[in-house]
Design a protein around this motif. Structure first.
Motif, short mmCIF file in Angstrom:
data_model
loop_
_atom_site.label_atom_id
_atom_site.label_comp_id
_atom_site.label_asym_id
_atom_site.label_seq_id
_atom_site.Cartn_x
_atom_site.Cartn_y
_atom_site.Cartn_z
N LYS A 3 0.84 -1.19 0.00
CA LYS A 3 0.00 0.00 0.00
C LYS A 3 0.88 1.24 0.00
N CYS A 4 0.60 2.16 -0.91
CA CYS A 4 1.38 3.39 -0.99
C CYS A 4 1.17 4.20 0.28
N MET A 5 2.22 4.34 1.09
CA MET A 5 2.16 5.12 2.33
C MET A 5 0.96 4.73 3.19
N ASN A 6 0.70 3.43 3.25
CA ASN A 6 -0.44 2.89 4.00
C ASN A 6 -1.77 3.39 3.43
N GLY A 7 -1.75 3.68 2.15
CA GLY A 7 -2.95 4.16 1.47
C GLY A 7 -2.78 5.63 1.11
N TRP A 8 -2.94 5.93 -0.16
CA TRP A 8 -2.76 7.30 -0.68
C TRP A 8 -3.70 8.27 0.05
N GLY A 9 -3.13 9.31 0.64
CA GLY A 9 -3.95 10.30 1.33
C GLY A 9 -4.75 9.71 2.47
N ASN A 10 -4.18 8.73 3.15
CA ASN A 10 -4.91 8.06 4.21
C ASN A 10 -4.31 8.33 5.59
N VAL A 11 -2.98 8.36 5.68
CA VAL A 11 -2.30 8.52 6.96
C VAL A 11 -1.29 9.66 6.94
N PHE A 12 -0.51 9.76 5.85
CA PHE A 12 0.64 10.65 5.81
C PHE A 12 0.35 11.93 5.02
N LEU A 13 0.83 13.05 5.56
CA LEU A 13 0.78 14.33 4.86
C LEU A 13 2.18 14.93 4.94
N THR A 14 2.81 15.07 3.79
CA THR A 14 4.16 15.63 3.72
C THR A 14 4.10 17.07 3.21
N VAL A 15 4.84 17.96 3.87
CA VAL A 15 4.99 19.33 3.38
C VAL A 15 6.46 19.53 3.05
N THR A 16 6.74 19.88 1.81
CA THR A 16 8.12 20.02 1.33
C THR A 16 8.67 21.40 1.69
N PRO A 17 9.99 21.61 1.52
CA PRO A 17 10.59 22.88 1.93
C PRO A 17 9.94 24.12 1.34
N ASP A 18 9.45 24.02 0.10
CA ASP A 18 8.85 25.21 -0.51
C ASP A 18 7.35 25.30 -0.25
N GLY A 19 6.81 24.34 0.52
CA GLY A 19 5.39 24.41 0.90
C GLY A 19 4.47 23.53 0.10
N THR A 20 4.97 22.81 -0.89
CA THR A 20 4.11 21.89 -1.64
C THR A 20 3.70 20.75 -0.72
N ALA A 21 2.42 20.46 -0.71
CA ALA A 21 1.88 19.39 0.13
C ALA A 21 1.68 18.13 -0.70
N LEU A 22 2.14 17.00 -0.18
CA LEU A 22 2.14 15.75 -0.92
C LEU A 22 1.62 14.60 -0.06
N PRO A 23 0.97 13.60 -0.68
CA PRO A 23 0.56 12.41 0.06
C PRO A 23 1.71 11.44 0.31
N CYS A 24 2.84 11.59 -0.39
CA CYS A 24 4.07 10.88 -0.08
C CYS A 24 5.22 11.74 -0.58
N HIS A 25 6.44 11.48 -0.06
CA HIS A 25 7.52 12.43 -0.32
C HIS A 25 8.03 12.42 -1.75
N THR A 26 7.63 11.43 -2.58
CA THR A 26 8.09 11.42 -3.98
C THR A 26 6.98 11.72 -4.99
N ALA A 27 5.77 11.98 -4.51
CA ALA A 27 4.62 12.12 -5.42
C ALA A 27 4.73 13.30 -6.38
N ARG A 28 5.58 14.24 -6.06
CA ARG A 28 5.69 15.44 -6.90
C ARG A 28 6.08 15.11 -8.33
N MET A 29 6.72 13.96 -8.55
CA MET A 29 7.17 13.59 -9.89
C MET A 29 6.02 13.20 -10.82
N LEU A 30 4.85 12.90 -10.28
CA LEU A 30 3.76 12.34 -11.09
C LEU A 30 3.18 13.37 -12.04
#
Length: 379
Positions: free
Chosen positions: A243-270
């Motif tokens: 399961k991606c990060m225990n389920g996409w947008g289910n448990v984890f919320l990542t905020v990157t240095p510039d403020g982009t919010a992601l459901p996992c720390h590598t999702a920005r590439m999509l």
């Protein structure tokens, strides 16, 4: 006039807020999970921005806050952020290489209420540890471990395992025990970002992985009364999607240095997904309303073979970033799954690892200059 009624969200709150406070780092690890184009992220959130993010995360219901990077110690305001997170009621965790950690700063973190520090090592030997980071940090890490124990923090260690250190795993566990570690995570490299660039050099053979797991189990039995050891098998070898990060947008919320919010720390590439920035949107909007966080929730987005698979609610199709990297399609089944039409990509990588005559390119070390060179033609 009737009052505006806010619809009840159909998903629960995030439980884990990961604050990636900077991409700056003194180390140059060949398996770093920061994006390959990290050097393009020059503007970091301000202290006030991060304080607001912490407050909004707690209001949403997040209970654990991790501070990571890059190297989070490079933020001069880290004590302030930790103190605020603790006041808000988070369980706080610092993920660090230990570089730049002094007695005075540890005292400040203790006073701020920091609950937990995870210290990373790269190997049990000074030579390999310092080679993999392209820095001289091994002796420093040993001292940091002693300083943590002296202040009563649990000793928590993380070591990324790969072809260049997997045969040292017994000595790595022994070193952790000598340092008084209470928890050791042996996290086999997962092949994203910089680790993907170096996959030919880092991928262990099946025999190496089997032996490493056997050695780990022997040590688990030996140290059961004083250390918990977690051995994380790499997706490629395990042969089943997670399961991606225990389920996409289910448990984890990542905020990157510039403020982009992601459901996992590598999702920005999509490609094709828009991820909101906390400078412009509240975390409530990010979590419940944004397209990026809702896109892969549930199972409605799935194609075959996932849509008709009996396991679709167990693995939710696996990792979206891995699907994109190996299949060129973020909607595809994770290629580590044998049912995936792109599973041959994983098989080929595993077979290449078994080939003693394989032609692996030189290691590419995480570095701002390399980041700019590798992404010079991307916007």
């Amino acid at each position: 006039m009737n009052a505006l009624v806010t619809p009840t969200p159909t998903v629960g709150p995030p439980m884990w807020l990961l604050a990636e406070v900077t991409y700056r780092c003194p180390l140059h690890c060949v398996f770093c999970y920061n994006p390959v184009d990290f050097a393009k992220t020059e503007q970091e959130l301000s202290t006030d921005d991060w304080l607001r993010v912490l407050r909004e995360g707690r209001e949403l219901g997040a209970v654990q806050c991790g501070f990571s990077g890059g190297e989070p110690l490079l933020r001069d305001d880290l004590e302030i952020l930790i103190g605020e997170a603790r006041k808000l009621g988070y369980y706080t965790n610092l993920i660090t290489s230990g570089v730049g950690l002094t007695e005075a700063r540890l005292d400040a973190f203790k006073a701020a209420g920091l609950d937990h520090i995870q210290l990373s090592f790269q190997d049990s030997s000074k030579e390999i540890n310092d080679f993999l980071t392209h820095t001289r940090t091994f002796d420093l890490k040993q001292k940091v471990g002693d300083m943590l124990k002296a202040r009563g923090w649990p000793m928590v260690m993380n070591v990324v395992i790969h072809r260049l250190n997997i045969e040292h795993i017994g000595r790595i566990i022994e070193m952790a025990d000598e340092l008084g570690a209470e928890y050791l995570e042996l996290a086999n490299a997962q092949y994203y970002s910089w680790a993907l660039l170096n996959r030919d050099q880092l991928m262990p053979t099946r025999e190496q992985l089997k032996r490493a797991e056997e050695v780990t189990n022997e040590w688990k039995a030996k140290l059961a009364d004083r250390m918990r050891i977690l051995f994380v098998v790499p997706d490629y070898h395990e042969g089943k999607p997670k399961k991606c990060m225990n389920g996409w947008g289910n448990v984890f919320l990542t905020v990157t240095p510039d403020g982009t919010a992601l459901p996992c720390h590598t999702a920005r590439m999509l490609p094709g997904l828009s991820f909101p920035n906390v400078r412009e949107h509240s975390l409530r909007h990010v979590w419940f309303e944004s397209e990026g966080f809702n896109h892969y929730r549930g199972t409605g987005w799935m194609k075959e073979p996932c849509q008709s698979c009996d396991d679709k609610k167990k693995d939710y199709g696996g990792c979206r970033c891995q699907a994109y990297l190996l299949a060129g399609d973020p909607d595809a089944a994770d290629p580590v799954c044998p049912k995936s039409p792109h599973h041959s990509e994983v098989v080929a990588a595993l077979e290449n690892a078994e080939n003693p005559a394989r032609q692996a390119q030189p290691l590419i070390f995480r570095d701002p200059k390399e980041s700019r060179r590798l992404t010079a033609d991307t916007p």
